[in-house]
Design an enzyme around this catalytic site. Structure first.
Site, PDB file in Angstrom:
ATOM      1  N   HIS A  19     101.017 -31.813   2.973  1.00 48.26           N
ATOM      2  CA  HIS A  19     102.065 -30.797   2.996  1.00 48.26           C
ATOM      3  C   HIS A  19     101.604 -29.572   2.208  1.00 48.26           C
ATOM      4  CE1 HIS A  19     103.020 -32.038  -1.065  1.00 48.26           C
ATOM      5  NE2 HIS A  19     103.196 -33.289  -0.659  1.00 48.26           N
ATOM      6  N   HIS A  22      99.808 -29.977  -1.188  1.00 49.01           N
ATOM      7  CA  HIS A  22      98.388 -30.337  -1.100  1.00 49.01           C
ATOM      8  C   HIS A  22      97.545 -29.113  -0.785  1.00 49.01           C
ATOM      9  CE1 HIS A  22     100.178 -34.366   0.076  1.00 49.01           C
ATOM     10  NE2 HIS A  22      99.455 -34.655  -0.978  1.00 49.01           N
ATOM     11  N   CYS A 127     109.644 -46.940 -10.222  1.00 50.90           N
ATOM     12  CA  CYS A 127     109.840 -45.954  -9.150  1.00 50.90           C
ATOM     13  C   CYS A 127     108.635 -46.023  -8.232  1.00 50.90           C
ATOM     14  CB  CYS A 127     109.996 -44.533  -9.699  1.00 50.90           C
ATOM     15  SG  CYS A 127     110.023 -43.303  -8.363  1.00 50.90           S
ATOM     16  N   CYS A 130     106.806 -42.604  -7.747  1.00 48.17           N
ATOM     17  CA  CYS A 130     105.821 -42.241  -8.772  1.00 48.17           C
ATOM     18  C   CYS A 130     104.761 -43.312  -8.934  1.00 48.17           C
ATOM     19  CB  CYS A 130     106.487 -42.061 -10.134  1.00 48.17           C
ATOM     20  SG  CYS A 130     107.601 -40.674 -10.249  1.00 48.17           S
ATOM     21  N   CYS A 144     115.099 -41.314 -10.709  1.00 50.64           N
ATOM     22  CA  CYS A 144     113.882 -40.591 -11.056  1.00 50.64           C
ATOM     23  C   CYS A 144     114.057 -39.122 -10.674  1.00 50.64           C
ATOM     24  CB  CYS A 144     112.700 -41.194 -10.296  1.00 50.64           C
ATOM     25  SG  CYS A 144     111.234 -40.157 -10.378  1.00 50.64           S
ATOM     26  N   HIS A 147     112.159 -38.262  -7.595  1.00 49.72           N
ATOM     27  CA  HIS A 147     112.498 -38.981  -6.364  1.00 49.72           C
ATOM     28  C   HIS A 147     113.965 -39.391  -6.371  1.00 49.72           C
ATOM     29  CE1 HIS A 147     108.153 -39.578  -7.095  1.00 49.72           C
ATOM     30  NE2 HIS A 147     108.095 -39.226  -5.835  1.00 49.72           N
ATOM     31  N   LYS A 298     111.411 -28.904  -4.162  1.00 47.33           N
ATOM     32  CA  LYS A 298     109.980 -29.164  -4.092  1.00 47.33           C
ATOM     33  C   LYS A 298     109.613 -29.567  -2.674  1.00 47.33           C
ATOM     34  CE  LYS A 298     106.535 -32.567  -5.306  1.00 47.33           C
ATOM     35  NZ  LYS A 298     106.328 -33.967  -5.635  1.00 47.33           N
ATOM     36  N   LYS A 301     106.859 -35.196   0.273  1.00 47.17           N
ATOM     37  CA  LYS A 301     107.161 -36.058   1.395  1.00 47.17           C
ATOM     38  C   LYS A 301     108.500 -36.747   1.222  1.00 47.17           C
ATOM     39  CE  LYS A 301     103.169 -37.542   0.672  1.00 47.17           C
ATOM     40  NZ  LYS A 301     101.804 -38.028   0.570  1.00 47.17           N
TER      41      LYS A 301
HETATM   42 ZN    ZN Z   1     109.600 -41.132  -9.122  1.00 48.34          ZN
END
Ligand code: ZN
Length: 664
Positions: A19, A22, A127, A130, A144, A147, A298, A301
């Site tokens: 994405h 990257h 998580c 992560c 998290c 996430h 952000k 994905k």
């Molecule tokens: Zn996380």
């Protein structure tokens, strides 16, 4: 012998396509690597792929693929991106390679021999996003922060623990003395904060019976090495650690690790502690970049708001894309990707400032000097002023050493603007008319040499354009900044004329007319034949029926949907979803409070037209990518696209979500 200069990126986790984030990191790293080559360093630029861990293992299983096959697919996608982006990496570390796996095991043994790895019982919240355990003060509202859409998993098992707590004082001292430099410095403050608050030992292995996809722990068949311990080691394993120590001692320590801000802790705390444990010298600098955002979210994905870099590279060209990312995304802050801004910098900076300059000078030589660079006759003070301005290598080095790529770029542009100012003041086109051939000849010569200098300076940002400019003016190639010089005698002949940057039209609001929204009534709901998460909805659109595959079975019972009327994008290209064609799209998103999915509703008869503001839709078909680019947002429970509301002639589309949420 030249000094080795070793620069790395984080390695890409192969559980999805690349994405924008990257793309940003690899472009930044490539730009840095190219600069250090120009500074005369012997650069080794390494990137790679992280190919172990739970996320990959489960994603492969969910896709009914062999893990190896799954990894290979995304590995190829990343390589394709790096080739498209013209990335000049020298080495690529795959963490499933033999050289890496063997060296990781030896690294593990070194840490164990130092007494830093011991087994003990552990339970905690993990998580998967992560790939790490989370302690309570790392969570926000119980989830998290990186996430928020993922559930934390409670893991209770016997693991090997890395005795991180032993290294607290040493690490604090390291950052106090800037033995490792973290840029920007506020990231260093964060790390010192973490070190001071609590530093618990970390689980460094997982039970093989639960998660077999990892490197086996040496002499213990029941465990595999924790994916981060495995991945971080790539920086040493692929440059000779324990396989070619002579090479390793030449290349290591790394001069720069370039990473994203979400993984600072792993690189600034775990990694140096691991190196200390195995008695390996510390790396020198950690450059931490921010996120590419779409209006504050952000691009990653997990949140599902992927914007595809391939699309923009193919549409606007690799150098425009690189230029925009390096200029408009501040090197170490977050930056928003805005397509119209990309078009603006393309038109103003590339087509006008640079492209026109090259073409103007080229035309003088082609038309008035038979394609041969004319000689210098006599140099005046105003010429000397420009020639003096050829040199700002030291300034650039300072910007690059402190990871301020955007400032380096702007400094190069100051030079280009200075040349444009010179040309406008000298008015070479008038000199010919008034018969001042010698003066004209001198100015064109100096301008050509200035353009060669520009080509050298822009090469880290836009390597292709740099080469094309050199070819156009017939100037020799270069290796380092030492090749920047003004010469009394040059003997160049111009190459082919070329338009370097064609102007691009801005996206107009009436692009919105391409999207055809209609009132759709659900008349049948059944499960997708191969997924219990997806419903096949039959939608009545007045004069026809369409099937939509909607991944909403987790949130709605069939009777909650039947006979309801929703906002349906009716002219999106059909897409196959697990073997069934989906012929339309609903709008919705997750409610951050209740964590349930909400769908945009509207009153009306099946097939009734929904308008974006007052725009009449035009007949067309739109792609999923075009839809991704739309900014569809919640405002006062209604739905806004850009500045226009979605509505029929009589009613607004509504959705029960807070303001500002983006729908897709
Ligand atoms: Zn996380």
């Amino acid at each position: 012998m030249k000094k080795k200069f070793y620069i790395t990126t984080a390695i890409a986790y192969l559980n999805g396509n690349p994405h924008m984030g990257h793309a940003l990191e690899i472009i930044q790293a490539d730009c840095l690597a190219r600069f250090y080559r120009l500074f005369g360093e012997d650069v080794i630029f390494q990137t790679g792929s992280d190919e172990h861990g739970v996320k990959i293992y489960t994603a492969a299983k969910n896709n009914n693929m062999e893990v190896k096959e799954f990894i290979e697919k995304y590995y190829q996608a990343f390589i394709k991106l790096y080739n498209k982006l013209n990335i000049s990496y020298d080495r690529f570390c795959r963490t499933t390679s033999e050289i890496h796996e063997n060296a990781v095991k030896k690294f593990w043994i070194k840490m164990k021999q130092n007494g830093d790895l011991e087994k003990s019982e552990y339970s905690g919240l993990y998580c998967i996003g992560c790939e790490s355990f989370k302690v309570s003060n790392e969570l926000e509202n119980g989830v998290c922060p990186f996430h928020p859409n993922r559930e934390l998993i409670e893991v209770r098992e016997e693991n090997y623990f890395f005795k991180l707590s032993r290294y607290k004082e040493k690490l604090l001292k390291i950052y106090e003395n800037d033995e490792i430099q973290i840029i920007p410095s506020r990231r260093k403050s964060e790390i010192i904060g973490i070190l001071n608050s609590q530093l618990e030992d970390v689980s460094f292995s997982r039970l093989k019976s639960k998660m077999p996809w990892g490197i086996p722990v040496p002499d213990d068949d029941e465990h595999v090495i924790y994916v981060w311990a495995d991945a971080l080691a790539n920086y040493i394993t692929n440059v000779g650690y324990e396989s070619n120590m002579e090479e390793f001692n030449q290349i290591w320590p790394a001069d720069i690790h370039l990473i994203g801000k979400d993984i600072t802790k792993f690189h600034a705390i775990y990694w140096p502690a691991m190196l200390l444990s195995a008695k390996i010298p510390l790396f020198k600098k950690l450059f931490v970049h921010g996120f590419v955002t779409i209006e504050g979210a952000k691009i990653g994905k997990s949140l599902g708001n992927i914007i595809d870099p391939f699309y923009f590279i193919d549409l606007y060209g690799v150098d425009t894309f690189r230029f925009y990312m390096l200029k408009n995304i501040p090197s170490y802050d977050d930056g928003a990707f805005i397509e119209n801004d990309l078009i603006t910098v393309h038109n103003e900076n590339l087509a006008n400032d640079l492209g026109n300059l090259v073409l103007r000078v080229y035309s003088f030589i082609e038309r008035d000097f038979n394609g041969k660079i004319p000689p210098i006759k006599a140099i005046k003070p105003e010429d000397e002023e420009l020639i003096k301005n050829f040199h700002f290598e030291k300034e650039l080095r300072e910007y690059i050493d402190s990871f301020q790529i955007n400032k380096a770029l702007n400094r190069v542009w100051d030079f280009i603007k200075f040349i444009n100012k010179y040309i406008n003041e000298m008015k070479p086109w008038e000199l010919l008319k008034s018969g001042q051939i010698d003066r004209y000849s001198t100015i064109v010569n100096i301008l050509t040499q200035a353009i060669r200098t520009v080509a050298i300076y822009i090469s880290p940002f836009m390597p292709n354009s740099s080469r094309e400019i050199l070819e156009m003016i017939g100037a020799p190639n270069f290796n380092t900044f030492n090749d920047i010089k003004f010469e009394e005698n040059i003997n160049w002949n111009i190459g082919k004329r070329k338009i370097l940057f064609k102007k691009i039209e801005k996206i107009q609001t009436n692009q919105l007319q391409l999207f055809d929204f209609k009132v759709g009534k659900v008349i049948n709901v059944e499960y997708h034949p191969s997924s219990s998460e997806i419903y096949l909805l039959t939608i009545d659109l007045g004069n026809n029926y369409k099937t939509i595959c909607a991944k909403i079975a987790k949130y709605y019972k069939p009777q909650d949907l039947l006979n309801k009327t929703f906002v349906v994008l009716s002219n999106i290209k059909s897409r196959e979803i697990k073997g069934v064609l989906s012929e339309g799209m609903l709008l919705g998103n997750i409610d951050p409070k209740s964590q349930t999915l909400k769908i945009a509703e509207i009153k009306g008869n099946p097939g009734e037209q929904i308008y974006i503001g007052d725009l009449e839709p035009i007949k067309s078909e739109v792609s999923a990518k075009q839809v991704d680019k739309l900014k569809i947002k919640v405002y006062d429970k209604k739905i806004k696209i850009q500045d226009k509301f979605l509505k029929t002639k009589t009613d607004f589309a509504t959705i029960d979500l807070p303001d500002g949420i983006q729908l897709s």
